[in-house]
Design a protein around this motif. Structure first.
Motif, PDB file in Angstrom:
ATOM      1  N   PHE A  24      53.350  51.804  84.128  1.00 55.71           N
ATOM      2  CA  PHE A  24      53.380  50.439  83.611  1.00 55.71           C
ATOM      3  C   PHE A  24      51.972  49.873  83.502  1.00 55.71           C
ATOM      4  CE2 PHE A  24      54.349  45.925  83.474  1.00 55.71           C
ATOM      5  CZ  PHE A  24      55.485  45.886  82.698  1.00 55.71           C
ATOM      6  N   ALA A  25      51.107  50.222  84.468  1.00 56.37           N
ATOM      7  CA  ALA A  25      49.734  49.715  84.436  1.00 56.37           C
ATOM      8  C   ALA A  25      48.928  50.328  83.302  1.00 56.37           C
ATOM      9  CB  ALA A  25      49.052  49.985  85.774  1.00 56.37           C
ATOM     10  N   GLY A  55      57.264  37.717  77.144  1.00 54.06           N
ATOM     11  CA  GLY A  55      56.744  37.703  78.510  1.00 54.06           C
ATOM     12  C   GLY A  55      55.434  38.445  78.662  1.00 54.06           C
ATOM     13  N   LEU A  56      54.756  38.739  77.549  1.00 50.38           N
ATOM     14  CA  LEU A  56      53.504  39.486  77.616  1.00 50.38           C
ATOM     15  C   LEU A  56      52.325  38.613  78.031  1.00 50.38           C
ATOM     16  CD1 LEU A  56      53.862  41.672  74.371  1.00 50.38           C
ATOM     17  CD2 LEU A  56      54.425  42.275  76.745  1.00 50.38           C
ATOM     18  N   ASP A  57      52.523  37.299  78.071  1.00 52.83           N
ATOM     19  CA  ASP A  57      51.446  36.418  78.502  1.00 52.83           C
ATOM     20  C   ASP A  57      51.459  36.185  80.012  1.00 52.83           C
ATOM     21  OD1 ASP A  57      53.842  35.091  78.454  1.00 52.83           O
ATOM     22  OD2 ASP A  57      53.011  33.188  77.726  1.00 52.83           O
ATOM     23  N   GLN A  58      52.419  36.774  80.706  1.00 47.28           N
ATOM     24  CA  GLN A  58      52.496  36.618  82.153  1.00 47.28           C
ATOM     25  C   GLN A  58      51.545  37.592  82.844  1.00 47.28           C
ATOM     26  OE1 GLN A  58      56.563  37.108  83.348  1.00 47.28           O
ATOM     27  NE2 GLN A  58      57.323  35.390  82.125  1.00 47.28           N
ATOM     28  N   PRO A  59      51.164  37.309  84.104  1.00 48.89           N
ATOM     29  CA  PRO A  59      50.295  38.232  84.841  1.00 48.89           C
ATOM     30  C   PRO A  59      50.956  39.594  85.018  1.00 48.89           C
ATOM     31  CG  PRO A  59      50.462  36.101  85.947  1.00 48.89           C
ATOM     32  CD  PRO A  59      51.477  36.088  84.862  1.00 48.89           C
ATOM     33  N   PHE A  60      50.120  40.584  85.318  1.00 53.47           N
ATOM     34  CA  PHE A  60      50.625  41.951  85.449  1.00 53.47           C
ATOM     35  C   PHE A  60      51.684  42.065  86.528  1.00 53.47           C
ATOM     36  CE2 PHE A  60      50.311  45.921  87.905  1.00 53.47           C
ATOM     37  CZ  PHE A  60      50.804  46.801  86.955  1.00 53.47           C
ATOM     38  N   GLY A  65      56.998  43.254  88.303  1.00 58.24           N
ATOM     39  CA  GLY A  65      58.115  42.867  89.163  1.00 58.24           C
ATOM     40  C   GLY A  65      59.402  42.727  88.378  1.00 58.24           C
ATOM     41  N   ARG A  66      59.313  42.141  87.182  1.00 64.29           N
ATOM     42  CA  ARG A  66      60.504  42.013  86.345  1.00 64.29           C
ATOM     43  C   ARG A  66      61.006  43.385  85.898  1.00 64.29           C
ATOM     44  NH1 ARG A  66      58.387  39.102  82.797  1.00 64.29           N
ATOM     45  NH2 ARG A  66      58.170  40.604  81.099  1.00 64.29           N
ATOM     46  N   PHE A  67      60.053  44.285  85.614  1.00 65.45           N
ATOM     47  CA  PHE A  67      60.433  45.638  85.198  1.00 65.45           C
ATOM     48  C   PHE A  67      61.137  46.383  86.332  1.00 65.45           C
ATOM     49  CE2 PHE A  67      59.322  50.170  85.116  1.00 65.45           C
ATOM     50  CZ  PHE A  67      59.897  50.540  83.909  1.00 65.45           C
ATOM     51  N   VAL A  68      60.593  46.313  87.540  1.00 62.61           N
ATOM     52  CA  VAL A  68      61.192  47.012  88.681  1.00 62.61           C
ATOM     53  C   VAL A  68      62.564  46.436  89.009  1.00 62.61           C
ATOM     54  CG1 VAL A  68      60.952  47.472  91.157  1.00 62.61           C
ATOM     55  CG2 VAL A  68      58.979  47.708  89.641  1.00 62.61           C
ATOM     56  N   ALA A  69      62.671  45.103  89.001  1.00 66.50           N
ATOM     57  CA  ALA A  69      63.952  44.469  89.311  1.00 66.50           C
ATOM     58  C   ALA A  69      65.033  44.908  88.327  1.00 66.50           C
ATOM     59  CB  ALA A  69      63.801  42.958  89.297  1.00 66.50           C
ATOM     60  N   GLY A  70      64.650  45.044  87.060  1.00 66.93           N
ATOM     61  CA  GLY A  70      65.625  45.508  86.075  1.00 66.93           C
ATOM     62  C   GLY A  70      65.903  46.987  86.196  1.00 66.93           C
ATOM     63  N   ALA A  71      64.865  47.793  86.496  1.00 67.20           N
ATOM     64  CA  ALA A  71      65.028  49.244  86.577  1.00 67.20           C
ATOM     65  C   ALA A  71      65.963  49.635  87.714  1.00 67.20           C
ATOM     66  CB  ALA A  71      63.673  49.911  86.755  1.00 67.20           C
ATOM     67  N   VAL A  72      65.896  48.895  88.835  1.00 66.31           N
ATOM     68  CA  VAL A  72      66.792  49.186  89.959  1.00 66.31           C
ATOM     69  C   VAL A  72      68.251  49.025  89.538  1.00 66.31           C
ATOM     70  CG1 VAL A  72      67.498  48.394  92.244  1.00 66.31           C
ATOM     71  CG2 VAL A  72      65.076  48.596  91.696  1.00 66.31           C
ATOM     72  N   GLN A  73      68.495  48.116  88.605  1.00 61.87           N
ATOM     73  CA  GLN A  73      69.856  47.885  88.116  1.00 61.87           C
ATOM     74  C   GLN A  73      70.166  48.705  86.870  1.00 61.87           C
ATOM     75  OE1 GLN A  73      70.337  43.654  87.553  1.00 61.87           O
ATOM     76  NE2 GLN A  73      69.179  43.163  89.390  1.00 61.87           N
ATOM     77  N   GLY A  74      69.238  49.593  86.491  1.00 59.15           N
ATOM     78  CA  GLY A  74      69.446  50.406  85.294  1.00 59.15           C
ATOM     79  C   GLY A  74      69.107  49.689  84.012  1.00 59.15           C
ATOM     80  N   ASN A  75      68.397  48.568  84.112  1.00 56.91           N
ATOM     81  CA  ASN A  75      68.020  47.782  82.933  1.00 56.91           C
ATOM     82  C   ASN A  75      66.506  47.838  82.768  1.00 56.91           C
ATOM     83  OD1 ASN A  75      67.757  45.946  80.843  1.00 56.91           O
ATOM     84  ND2 ASN A  75      68.090  44.161  82.136  1.00 56.91           N
ATOM     85  N   PHE A  76      66.039  48.502  81.713  1.00 58.67           N
ATOM     86  CA  PHE A  76      64.597  48.652  81.483  1.00 58.67           C
ATOM     87  C   PHE A  76      64.073  47.681  80.433  1.00 58.67           C
ATOM     88  CE2 PHE A  76      65.928  52.711  83.233  1.00 58.67           C
ATOM     89  CZ  PHE A  76      64.922  52.981  84.144  1.00 58.67           C
ATOM     90  N   GLY A  77      64.848  46.664  80.135  1.00 58.26           N
ATOM     91  CA  GLY A  77      64.384  45.665  79.194  1.00 58.26           C
ATOM     92  C   GLY A  77      64.697  46.029  77.755  1.00 58.26           C
TER      93      GLY A  77
END
Length: 323
Positions: A24-25, A55-60, A65-77
């Protein structure tokens, strides 16, 4: 045994977390997806509005964090290119990649192991020489070149096999489809499967041959000969079983590599799998798709490593005594 499996699962979770963070980084700097989504006439305000909506204007740390929270639930955005859920895109492409990878892996193992054994036992036979020549070609030639040559020979000049696409498929339910149940699917699968399998086949031939030669020179093989055991028993019940212990690890990792690096073959043959999706995502700077792909590949590798460790326990009793 249970503690051993739990330790491996914990290590797998740490590896997945590290891969997610690094991918992601790094992918944040491969390009600007907004520039790919809008035309050259878009104003700065329109660009900023799209960046805010995504959401690309938000800090890294907030994006990750949003990516990980979704990935744990099987949601990658959502895919920045197609505007569809990444999980949905992956589910559509996974059957094609797994189909190609498993057929390629089976071809490499079922052909490579016997050829490696033959080239070790009958080293001066014409079959052994042919196997070593094939292994040299497989290791020396790049995958994309092999694919282009096969397309030219069998697809363009001879016209025997199709050179792109997946062919006719059969729906099995839950979004899963396969071309293994149709003749047209097999015709489309042969060239990319051979292309993807050739490097792994060459590696397995050389590895099995080297391990067999080393085992055949060991003392317990000499003792088996002195006891008058048959050649079949010596070669296949004693020598091959001991030679396969290190081979299992390499074969397992190579099967993971087939899935991970199928993108070259899928791009050459326009095979509609995850590799082709990843290549298209790189060109568009589609970060959610790229990050999800690498997380999935990391999951494949850690799962295969765990399976290889468990196979070790079955093949070599000495490993069980050390746990």
């Amino acid at each position: 045994m249970i503690m051993f499996i739990l330790r491996r699962c914990l290590q797998a979770a740490l590896v997945l977390a590290a891969v997610s963070f690094v991918s992601f980084a790094v992918f944040r700097y491969v390009g600007d997806p907004v520039s790919q989504m809008v035309g050259v006439d878009a104003t700065a305000e329109q660009r900023e509005q799209i960046r805010h909506d995504l959401g690309l204007d938000q800090p890294f740390y907030a994006q990750f964090g949003r990516f990980v929270a979704g990935a744990v639930q099987g949601n990658f955005g959502l895919s920045l290119k197609q505007g569809r859920p990444v999980g949905e895109l992956m589910r559509e492409r996974v059957p094609a990649t797994l189909e190609l990878s498993f057929v390629s892996g089976a071809l490499a193992v079922l052909v490579g192991v016997p050829l490696g054994v033959v080239s070790a036992i009958w080293r001066r036979s014409w079959l052994a020489r042919a196997a070593m020549a094939l292994s040299l070609l497989g290791i020396s030639l790049p995958t994309f070149f092999i694919g282009v040559v096969l397309i030219l020979v069998f697809g363009v000049e001879a016209g025997w096999l199709p050179s792109f696409g997946r062919g006719e498929t059969v729906a099995l339910g839950n979004g899963w489809s396969t071309g293994l149940l149709t003749l047209d699917g097999w015709r489309h699968l042969l060239l990319p499967a051979i292309t993807l399998a050739l490097f792994q086949l060459a590696l397995i031939i050389r590895l099995v041959r080297g391990e067999m030669l080393e085992v055949l020179r060991s003392d317990f093989i000499r003792f088996a000969r002195a006891r008058g055991l048959s050649s079949f028993s010596i070669y296949f019940r004693h020598a091959l079983r001991n030679a396969l212990v290190p081979v299992v690890t390499i074969i397992g990792l190579q099967l993971g590599s087939i899935i991970a690096f199928a993108l070259v073959t899928e791009t050459v043959f326009q095979w509609p799998g995850m590799g082709l999706l990843f290549a298209q995502a790189v060109a568009f700077a589609d970060v959610p798709v790229m990050a999800a792909y690498l997380c999935l590949i990391a999951l494949v590798f850690v799962t295969i490593n765990l399976a290889v460790d468990l196979l070790y326990l079955l093949i070599d009793p000495r490993v069980r005594s050390k746990i």
